[in-house]
Design a protein around this motif. Structure first.
Motif, mmCIF file in Angstrom:
data_model
loop_
_atom_site.group_PDB
_atom_site.id
_atom_site.type_symbol
_atom_site.label_atom_id
_atom_site.label_comp_id
_atom_site.label_asym_id
_atom_site.label_seq_id
_atom_site.Cartn_x
_atom_site.Cartn_y
_atom_site.Cartn_z
ATOM 1 N N VAL A 139 0.828 -1.207 0.000
ATOM 2 C CA VAL A 139 0.000 0.000 0.000
ATOM 3 C C VAL A 139 0.862 1.257 0.000
ATOM 4 C CG1 VAL A 139 -1.832 1.248 1.215
ATOM 5 C CG2 VAL A 139 -1.878 -1.230 1.132
ATOM 6 N N ASP A 140 2.087 1.175 0.514
ATOM 7 C CA ASP A 140 2.977 2.341 0.481
ATOM 8 C C ASP A 140 3.254 2.802 -0.949
ATOM 9 O OD1 ASP A 140 3.384 3.208 3.032
ATOM 10 O OD2 ASP A 140 5.193 2.028 3.389
ATOM 11 N N PHE A 141 3.173 1.896 -1.901
ATOM 12 C CA PHE A 141 3.346 2.268 -3.302
ATOM 13 C C PHE A 141 2.363 3.376 -3.681
ATOM 14 C CE2 PHE A 141 1.748 1.734 -7.658
ATOM 15 C CZ PHE A 141 2.909 1.832 -8.405
ATOM 16 N N TYR A 142 1.141 3.274 -3.229
ATOM 17 C CA TYR A 142 0.091 4.230 -3.575
ATOM 18 C C TYR A 142 0.235 5.518 -2.768
ATOM 19 C CZ TYR A 142 -1.580 -0.064 -5.613
ATOM 20 O OH TYR A 142 -1.650 -1.223 -6.346
ATOM 21 N N LEU A 143 0.678 5.386 -1.518
ATOM 22 C CA LEU A 143 0.893 6.582 -0.702
ATOM 23 C C LEU A 143 2.077 7.382 -1.209
ATOM 24 C CD1 LEU A 143 -1.076 4.997 1.150
ATOM 25 C CD2 LEU A 143 0.238 5.840 3.100
ATOM 26 N N GLN A 144 3.165 6.698 -1.522
ATOM 27 C CA GLN A 144 4.370 7.387 -1.970
ATOM 28 C C GLN A 144 4.183 8.023 -3.338
ATOM 29 O OE1 GLN A 144 7.310 4.297 -1.668
ATOM 30 N NE2 GLN A 144 7.312 4.316 0.582
ATOM 31 N N ALA A 145 3.442 7.354 -4.208
ATOM 32 C CA ALA A 145 3.168 7.925 -5.525
ATOM 33 C C ALA A 145 2.151 9.056 -5.445
ATOM 34 C CB ALA A 145 2.658 6.841 -6.476
ATOM 35 N N GLY A 146 1.333 9.030 -4.405
ATOM 36 C CA GLY A 146 0.351 10.092 -4.236
ATOM 37 C C GLY A 146 -0.945 9.870 -4.993
ATOM 38 N N TYR A 147 -1.404 8.638 -5.065
ATOM 39 C CA TYR A 147 -2.724 8.400 -5.647
ATOM 40 C C TYR A 147 -3.775 8.947 -4.680
ATOM 41 C CZ TYR A 147 -1.057 5.271 -9.348
ATOM 42 O OH TYR A 147 -0.441 4.754 -10.463
ATOM 43 N N PRO A 148 -4.719 9.740 -5.159
ATOM 44 C CA PRO A 148 -5.767 10.240 -4.255
ATOM 45 C C PRO A 148 -6.559 9.079 -3.671
ATOM 46 C CG PRO A 148 -5.789 11.423 -6.354
ATOM 47 C CD PRO A 148 -4.877 10.248 -6.528
ATOM 48 N N ALA A 149 -6.827 9.148 -2.380
ATOM 49 C CA ALA A 149 -7.545 8.050 -1.720
ATOM 50 C C ALA A 149 -8.893 7.745 -2.372
ATOM 51 C CB ALA A 149 -7.721 8.373 -0.236
ATOM 52 N N PRO A 150 -9.730 8.755 -2.708
ATOM 53 C CA PRO A 150 -11.028 8.425 -3.318
ATOM 54 C C PRO A 150 -10.898 7.652 -4.629
ATOM 55 C CG PRO A 150 -11.037 10.683 -2.522
ATOM 56 C CD PRO A 150 -9.621 10.204 -2.435
ATOM 57 N N ALA A 151 -9.869 7.954 -5.425
ATOM 58 C CA ALA A 151 -9.688 7.253 -6.686
ATOM 59 C C ALA A 151 -9.340 5.789 -6.447
ATOM 60 C CB ALA A 151 -8.588 7.919 -7.508
ATOM 61 N N VAL A 152 -8.464 5.518 -5.480
ATOM 62 C CA VAL A 152 -8.085 4.135 -5.178
ATOM 63 C C VAL A 152 -9.283 3.366 -4.623
ATOM 64 C CG1 VAL A 152 -6.573 2.655 -3.790
ATOM 65 C CG2 VAL A 152 -5.675 4.770 -4.781
ATOM 66 N N LEU A 153 -10.001 3.986 -3.697
ATOM 67 C CA LEU A 153 -11.155 3.316 -3.099
ATOM 68 C C LEU A 153 -12.241 3.035 -4.141
ATOM 69 C CD1 LEU A 153 -11.380 5.291 0.255
ATOM 70 C CD2 LEU A 153 -10.559 2.958 -0.072
ATOM 71 N N TYR A 154 -12.459 3.989 -5.031
ATOM 72 C CA TYR A 154 -13.433 3.793 -6.112
ATOM 73 C C TYR A 154 -13.011 2.615 -6.989
ATOM 74 C CZ TYR A 154 -15.734 4.721 -10.622
ATOM 75 O OH TYR A 154 -16.431 4.605 -11.792
ATOM 76 N N TYR A 155 -11.733 2.545 -7.294
ATOM 77 C CA TYR A 155 -11.217 1.456 -8.121
ATOM 78 C C TYR A 155 -11.413 0.111 -7.427
ATOM 79 C CZ TYR A 155 -7.967 -1.451 -10.749
ATOM 80 O OH TYR A 155 -7.405 -2.471 -11.486
ATOM 81 N N LEU A 156 -11.079 0.038 -6.137
ATOM 82 C CA LEU A 156 -11.221 -1.215 -5.398
ATOM 83 C C LEU A 156 -12.685 -1.636 -5.283
ATOM 84 C CD1 LEU A 156 -8.605 -0.708 -2.529
ATOM 85 C CD2 LEU A 156 -8.361 -2.096 -4.601
ATOM 86 N N ARG A 157 -13.561 -0.680 -5.096
ATOM 87 C CA ARG A 157 -14.988 -1.001 -5.027
ATOM 88 C C ARG A 157 -15.466 -1.586 -6.355
ATOM 89 N NH1 ARG A 157 -17.557 1.477 -0.648
ATOM 90 N NH2 ARG A 157 -19.563 1.630 -1.706
ATOM 91 N N GLY A 158 -14.939 -1.069 -7.446
ATOM 92 C CA GLY A 158 -15.284 -1.603 -8.751
ATOM 93 C C GLY A 158 -14.769 -3.016 -8.959
ATOM 94 N N LEU A 159 -13.617 -3.344 -8.345
ATOM 95 C CA LEU A 159 -13.112 -4.716 -8.415
ATOM 96 C C LEU A 159 -14.014 -5.665 -7.631
ATOM 97 C CD1 LEU A 159 -9.234 -4.303 -7.989
ATOM 98 C CD2 LEU A 159 -10.545 -4.530 -10.105
ATOM 99 N N ALA A 160 -14.561 -5.177 -6.521
ATOM 100 C CA ALA A 160 -15.432 -6.016 -5.692
ATOM 101 C C ALA A 160 -16.775 -6.261 -6.367
ATOM 102 C CB ALA A 160 -15.639 -5.364 -4.325
ATOM 103 N N ASN A 161 -17.382 -5.212 -6.865
ATOM 104 C CA ASN A 161 -18.687 -5.291 -7.544
ATOM 105 C C ASN A 161 -18.593 -4.546 -8.860
ATOM 106 O OD1 ASN A 161 -21.067 -5.113 -4.718
ATOM 107 N ND2 ASN A 161 -19.655 -6.690 -5.352
ATOM 108 N N GLY A 162 -18.648 -5.258 -9.962
ATOM 109 C CA GLY A 162 -18.469 -4.647 -11.274
ATOM 110 C C GLY A 162 -19.429 -3.516 -11.568
ATOM 111 N N ARG A 163 -20.647 -3.572 -11.046
ATOM 112 C CA ARG A 163 -21.621 -2.504 -11.323
ATOM 113 C C ARG A 163 -21.150 -1.157 -10.796
ATOM 114 N NH1 ARG A 163 -24.207 -1.471 -6.484
ATOM 115 N NH2 ARG A 163 -23.837 -3.138 -4.972
#
Length: 609
Positions: free
Chosen positions: A364-388
């Motif tokens: 997860v430090d990869f995303y923190l160090q690169a500076g991915y915005p948290a909402p974008a990562v969470l949105y992406y992960l939610r899409g992996l969980a439920n495709g809709r």
């Protein structure tokens, strides 16, 4: 301990070798129960006979209660005290109590964030409770700063625990729950559902070698379980000698060859071979702190913390039979499990599980160090969980519930290109002042020089970020993460920009203009440069380009390539590279306005350096 639970053994207490049981006692094999009436005196050897003849368990001799109790602190609470301290939660019907349980044996994995996201969402949408429990029983492998990283991750992604401290259902760190575990281990020893094992490492290795040679399943079971049915006198002799031991769970005697099943919240009904191994539940007695193994600790913790849904990786499916046995022996109500598929990585010819050792994006430090915005990562992960959810706009997807029934049994692929696109789209919607604050917050932790520059030249930074963003119908998407700021906008600041080192600078090669002509054109442009209103600014490039023989447009150049050294496009790219160091940048006039005339002239003249 629940006295009326099927398949518990000796849940009553005995006051001597021959006495009246205090409560009704259920002596059981796996799903076979014999009841001993409370008004009937029973000799202890009669209980052993019942175990042998009626329950399907092999006869064995238990340590007497005084010996068992001598192994533990004299003031160790009874299990009922813990049951009273952690009562059933008062929640609405259907409320889910979930937990995320990272282990400090390593850094936070993106798969852990994925599971925690689901845990938190299910608890929120059911008006339940979500908490974090640190599972640190394997202290020999603990990483020193892992928990510091956990805290950063929890805060950044907004997945912090809804409970903490000791005043609710805590402590929330397993190493702080030692006495709780000891109470329940003692109870299993009293009942004969656990026993002391003095087998040495060499003996265990020899057993494994013999099993491999004989091509039988490895493990500590049957005739390989050296201490399962040892004479209590021999056990007491080893105790008196101070020899170290572990405590093992006594698997049901008839487990071999049995099948067990359970209903998974994601996968439906699953069937598996019943556990026959006598698993270690309490680690070696020669340790200062007596901690259990994961199997035992999670059973006790989830019961007392009143968890009713456990979401975990599918690698734990094979452990469910053991966990079922532990819950039954302890008299606990079973918990609903949901075994989620692991995150995967595409590789040539197929895919594999995302690996901490091989894949930097697993940490997860990869995303923190690169500076991915948290909402974008969470949105992406939610899409992996439920495709809709991936098909919804980000605000809608963040508000919509995750459904376990829609989680697939095949592991979803982690696609960083897709995440970059999602992140760029999200960043493009952020107002400039808020965007500046986010970049500064990230830089303060990960890029000290950039943080200093942003603080010293905040007005310049705000003007730079506003270029082709503020008021634009299609705002620029050159930021996918906060660390992209240096490359995309660093040229606005002298502290972050390296001027050209003459006409032979590598950055000018893509423009394709001969060095001598490049120097002449640059000097001419710098000598006559003036800030101009819209339209007139670019006319300066057009006029100088014409004087130096450049074609008015790409079409003219294509029709007669030998006549021109280039077109107006190459001439403007020469200025662009001088100002920004790249052939790609925001609107050139807007860049020049932010830089100011002095720096424009200075950078263009660097072509002659």
């Amino acid at each position: 301990m629940a006295a009326d639970h099927a398949a518990t053994s000796l849940t009553g207490q005995f006051c001597g070798a021959r006495c009246r049981p205090i409560v009704s006692i259920m002596v059981a094999a796996w799903w076979r129960v014999v009841e001993i009436q409370p008004d009937r005196p029973v000799a202890f050897d009669r209980v052993e006979c019942l175990l042998t003849e009626d329950s399907g368990l092999e006869g064995f001799s238990m340590l007497d209660r005084s010996t068992v109790d001598s192994l533990f602190p004299s003031d160790l609470p009874e299990t009922q005290q813990w049951e009273d301290r952690y009562p059933t939660r008062v929640l609405s019907a259907g409320a889910l109590v979930t937990r995320f349980c990272p282990s400090p044996t390593g850094y936070a994995h993106i798969g852990g964030l994925y599971v925690a996201t689901i845990d938190l969402d299910l608890a929120r949408h059911s008006s339940g409770v979500y908490f974090i429990r640190i599972e640190d029983t394997d202290q020999n492998r603990s990483v020193a700063d892992a928990e510091d990283q956990f805290s950063r991750v929890f805060d950044y992604f907004g997945i912090s625990s809804q409970e903490s401290g000791d005043d609710t259902y805590g402590p929330y760190r397993q190493s702080d729950r030692e006495l709780i575990y000891l109470s329940y281990v003692r109870e299993l020893l009293r009942q004969g559902q656990a026993y002391l094992c003095f087998a040495s490492s060499a003996e265990l290795a020899q057993i494994s070698e013999q099993q491999r040679t004989g091509k039988v399943p490895t493990g500590y079971y049957g005739r390989w379980a050296l201490w399962r049915d040892r004479d209590p006198a021999e056990v007491e002799q080893r105790i008196a000698a101070g020899d170290p031991y572990v405590v093992r769970f006594r698997a049901p005697d008839d487990a071999a060859g049995q099948r067990t099943h359970f209903t998974d919240a994601i996968r439906g009904r699953l069937e598996h071979e019943a556990n026959r191994n006598d698993a270690v539940i309490l680690k070696s007695s020669d340790r200062l702190t007596r901690l259990p193994t994961y199997h035992f600790a999670h059973a006790v913790d989830d019961h007392l913390m009143r968890v009713n849904l456990v979401i975990r990786g599918d690698e734990w499916i094979s452990s469910v039979p053991l966990h079922q046995q532990l819950f039954t022996a302890l008299g606990f109500e079973p918990i609903q499990y949901a075994h989620i598929a692991p995150l995967m990585k595409q590789i040539p010819g197929g895919k594999r599980k995302l690996s901490k050792r091989k894949d930097p994006e697993a940490n997860v430090d990869f995303y923190l160090q690169a500076g991915y915005p948290a909402p974008a990562v969470l949105y992406y992960l939610r899409g992996l969980a439920n495709g809709r959810l991936a098909e919804m706009p980000l605000p809608d997807a963040m508000a919509a519930p995750i459904h376990l029934a829609e989680c697939g049994v095949a592991g979803p692929l982690v696609d960083l290109v897709k995440l970059d696109d999602i992140s760029a789209d999200y960043i493009a919607t952020i107002p400039t002042p808020e965007l500046f604050a986010e970049i500064l917050r990230w830089a303060s932790r990960h890029d000290a020089l950039l943080a200093d520059v942003l603080q010293d030249y905040s007005r310049t930074a705000l003007r730079a970020l506003a270029v082709e963003r503020d008021g634009a119908d299609n705002p620029r998407k050159d930021l996918r993460k906060w660390s992209d700021f240096r490359q995309a906008y660093g040229f606005f600041f002298d502290e972050l920009f390296t001027p050209l080192a003459g006409a032979d600078d590598e950055r000018l090669k893509p423009v394709g203009i001969q060095p001598e002509l490049a120097m002449q054109f640059a000097e001419d442009f710098a000598t006559h440069y003036e800030p101009s209103p819209d339209g007139a600014w670019f006319d300066q490039i057009r006029e100088r380009a014409s004087r130096h023989g450049f074609a008015a447009n790409a079409r003219e150049l294509k029709q007669n390539p030998d006549k021109y050294p280039g077109s107006i496009r190459e001439a403007s790219q020469l200025i662009r590279v001088a100002l920004t160091g790249s052939t790609r940048s925001p609107d050139l006039q807007a860049v020049a306005e932010v830089l100011g005339p002095e720096r424009v002239i200075q950078r263009v003249r660097a072509i002659r350096a």
